[in-house]
Design an enzyme around this catalytic site. Structure first.
Site, mmCIF file in Angstrom:
data_model
loop_
_atom_site.group_PDB
_atom_site.id
_atom_site.type_symbol
_atom_site.label_atom_id
_atom_site.label_comp_id
_atom_site.label_asym_id
_atom_site.label_seq_id
_atom_site.Cartn_x
_atom_site.Cartn_y
_atom_site.Cartn_z
ATOM 1 N N HIS A 220 -1.134 -6.685 -5.173
ATOM 2 C CA HIS A 220 -1.135 -7.958 -4.151
ATOM 3 C C HIS A 220 -0.684 -8.959 -5.325
ATOM 4 O O HIS A 220 -0.768 -9.153 -6.535
ATOM 5 C CB HIS A 220 -2.810 -8.273 -4.144
ATOM 6 C CG HIS A 220 -2.944 -9.903 -3.675
ATOM 7 N ND1 HIS A 220 -3.301 -10.552 -4.737
ATOM 8 C CD2 HIS A 220 -2.619 -10.516 -2.785
ATOM 9 C CE1 HIS A 220 -3.718 -12.000 -4.329
ATOM 10 N NE2 HIS A 220 -2.996 -11.606 -2.939
ATOM 11 N N HIS B 224 -0.648 -5.763 -17.201
ATOM 12 C CA HIS B 224 -1.181 -7.112 -17.975
ATOM 13 C C HIS B 224 -0.151 -7.573 -19.062
ATOM 14 O O HIS B 224 -0.090 -8.574 -19.213
ATOM 15 C CB HIS B 224 -2.651 -6.554 -18.603
ATOM 16 C CG HIS B 224 -3.778 -6.285 -17.590
ATOM 17 N ND1 HIS B 224 -4.551 -7.560 -17.486
ATOM 18 C CD2 HIS B 224 -4.054 -5.312 -16.806
ATOM 19 C CE1 HIS B 224 -5.325 -6.817 -16.492
ATOM 20 N NE2 HIS B 224 -5.104 -5.890 -16.258
ATOM 21 N N HIS C 236 -21.184 -7.501 -3.787
ATOM 22 C CA HIS C 236 -22.401 -6.511 -2.816
ATOM 23 C C HIS C 236 -22.080 -5.096 -3.359
ATOM 24 O O HIS C 236 -22.906 -4.306 -3.169
ATOM 25 C CB HIS C 236 -21.963 -6.538 -1.308
ATOM 26 C CG HIS C 236 -20.741 -6.263 -1.031
ATOM 27 N ND1 HIS C 236 -19.495 -6.767 -1.138
ATOM 28 C CD2 HIS C 236 -20.331 -4.896 -0.144
ATOM 29 C CE1 HIS C 236 -18.586 -6.198 -0.548
ATOM 30 N NE2 HIS C 236 -18.944 -4.927 -0.128
ATOM 31 N N ARG D 206 1.259 -20.149 -4.242
ATOM 32 C CA ARG D 206 1.206 -21.082 -3.227
ATOM 33 C C ARG D 206 1.031 -22.487 -3.852
ATOM 34 O O ARG D 206 0.973 -22.757 -5.125
ATOM 35 C CB ARG D 206 -0.268 -20.731 -2.548
ATOM 36 C CG ARG D 206 -1.350 -20.783 -3.141
ATOM 37 C CD ARG D 206 -2.877 -20.131 -2.536
ATOM 38 N NE ARG D 206 -3.782 -20.126 -3.490
ATOM 39 C CZ ARG D 206 -4.180 -19.155 -4.173
ATOM 40 N NH1 ARG D 206 -3.256 -18.121 -4.324
ATOM 41 N NH2 ARG D 206 -5.183 -19.313 -5.046
ATOM 42 N N ARG E 207 -1.574 -17.348 11.887
ATOM 43 C CA ARG E 207 -1.123 -16.137 12.827
ATOM 44 C C ARG E 207 -1.849 -14.894 12.116
ATOM 45 O O ARG E 207 -1.496 -14.299 11.063
ATOM 46 C CB ARG E 207 0.609 -15.907 12.484
ATOM 47 C CG ARG E 207 0.941 -14.970 13.377
ATOM 48 C CD ARG E 207 2.667 -15.289 13.379
ATOM 49 N NE ARG E 207 3.164 -13.877 14.040
ATOM 50 C CZ ARG E 207 3.757 -12.679 13.987
ATOM 51 N NH1 ARG E 207 3.564 -12.470 12.268
ATOM 52 N NH2 ARG E 207 4.273 -12.111 14.682
ATOM 53 N N HIS F 96 0.834 -1.326 -0.025
ATOM 54 C CA HIS F 96 -0.001 0.014 0.041
ATOM 55 C C HIS F 96 0.934 1.233 0.077
ATOM 56 O O HIS F 96 1.348 1.708 1.159
ATOM 57 C CB HIS F 96 -0.898 0.188 1.385
ATOM 58 C CG HIS F 96 -2.113 -1.001 1.325
ATOM 59 N ND1 HIS F 96 -3.086 -1.184 0.432
ATOM 60 C CD2 HIS F 96 -2.193 -2.082 2.131
ATOM 61 C CE1 HIS F 96 -3.685 -2.060 0.614
ATOM 62 N NE2 HIS F 96 -3.068 -2.810 1.641
ATOM 63 N N GLY G 45 -6.330 -21.590 11.859
ATOM 64 C CA GLY G 45 -5.418 -21.565 12.901
ATOM 65 C C GLY G 45 -4.138 -20.567 12.683
ATOM 66 O O GLY G 45 -3.144 -20.583 13.591
ATOM 67 N N ASN H 67 0.410 -13.620 -4.825
ATOM 68 C CA ASN H 67 0.408 -14.476 -4.086
ATOM 69 C C ASN H 67 0.745 -15.846 -4.982
ATOM 70 O O ASN H 67 0.347 -15.858 -6.030
ATOM 71 C CB ASN H 67 -0.941 -14.988 -3.643
ATOM 72 C CG ASN H 67 -0.788 -16.177 -2.730
ATOM 73 O OD1 ASN H 67 -1.619 -17.316 -3.320
ATOM 74 N ND2 ASN H 67 -0.599 -16.372 -1.566
#
Length: 298
Positions: free
Chosen positions: A104, A143, A173, A108, A258, A94, A256, A106
């Site tokens: 952003h 892009h 929404h 994984r 962090r 940010h 669970g 990611n």
């Protein structure tokens, strides 16, 4: 299946990105190692009140568990009851300057295992850009770099992952996209492990070339309180998406994880207003009319 190789790539990617962004910002990230009582741990690299970034985080985690949380088995109920390990690098930057976009990224990897059955594995990831004041050259560059990351693997990946990104980073929404998109993919396990791993590596390796030129181009743009106010308002949309829809956030909280590391993606200064709309034809209005449209930038 080379799990150790995936982990080596992820930890090296984290450090590479942190070192490069430190060069841009001028201040250093806090490197915070942590352990997860249920198994595994990670390294959170966080910068706050930097010269360029108001907040930024680059997280690596490698966690284990006896059962996948609901967010991971909702679409794949056959995985319920399997033990798992999940590892990845997730980042959000940010910037302070409202003319520099939030970003952003990611990448994984998951493995779900059950005694007597073959392990089920898959890769996921992507990157997306969230401007407050849009610039066509920035959206096009981002892009094009995303397409370059996927091009070696065939012509079908980029259109598919670009569309997937537009559909995923959409606030139902609000009936509006979160930003100008990028690429997003999940459940990638074909044609084989090596191809999927190489594709995921390419996405991670293209992040800096996708974002740093944009950040450097915008970080010294003059701005005032009006721009900061609109930036804080639009950041509210980012918070809404991450807390309501984001799979990574939900997976981390349900498993669970962090909390400090999971919620480092949230911007530090945010505003909400009741039924506010920008003045027609204003620079703020052009974000909605020209950029939050899911358009094909290349």
């Amino acid at each position: 299946m080379n799990i150790a190789g995936v982990k080596d790539f992820l930890t090296e990617l984290q450090e590479l990105i942190v070192e490069r962004i430190e060069q841009v910002d001028g201040k250093t990230f806090r490197r915070d190692r942590w352990d997860r009582p249920e198994g595994g741990g990670g390294i959170s690299c966080v910068i706050e009140e930097g010269d360029v970034l108001e907040r930024g985080g680059v997280n690596f985690s490698h966690v284990f568990g006896k059962g996948l949380p609901p967010s991971a088995t909702a679409a794949r109920p056959e995985l319920a009851g399997r033990s798992f390990q999940a590892m990845g690098v997730s980042l959000v930057f940010h910037p302070k300057n409202p003319y520099a976009p939030t970003v952003h990224m990611n990448v994984r990897f998951f493995v779900a295992e059950k005694e007597g059955q073959d392990p089920v594995w898959w890769f996921g990831g992507g990157m997306d850009l969230t401007p407050y004041y849009g610039f066509e050259e920035d959206a096009i560059h981002f892009h094009q770099t995303c397409r370059n990351a996927l091009q070696p693997f065939g012509p079908d990946y980029h259109p598919k992952f670009k569309k997937w990104c537009d559909e995923y980073f959409y606030l139902k929404h609000r009936k509006e996209p979160r930003g100008v998109g990028g690429i997003f993919f999940d459940d990638l396990n074909a044609p084989d492990f090596e191809t999927c791993f190489n594709l995921t590596e390419s996405v991670g390796d293209h992040f800096l070339s996708a974002y740093v030129p944009i950040l450097e181009r915008r970080l010294d743009t003059p701005y005032g309180e009006r721009e900061r106010d609109f930036q804080a308002y639009r950041r509210g949309r980012y918070v809404e998406f991450n807390l309501v829809y984001d799979r990574g956030t939900l997976f981390g909280l349900q498993s669970g994880g962090r909390t400090e590391s999971i919620l480092m993606s949230l911007p530090p200064i945010v505003k909400w207003r009741y039924d506010w709309h920008p003045e027609k034809g204003s620079p703020e209005d052009r974000l909605y009319t020209d950029y939050l449209t899911g358009r094909d930038w290349i």
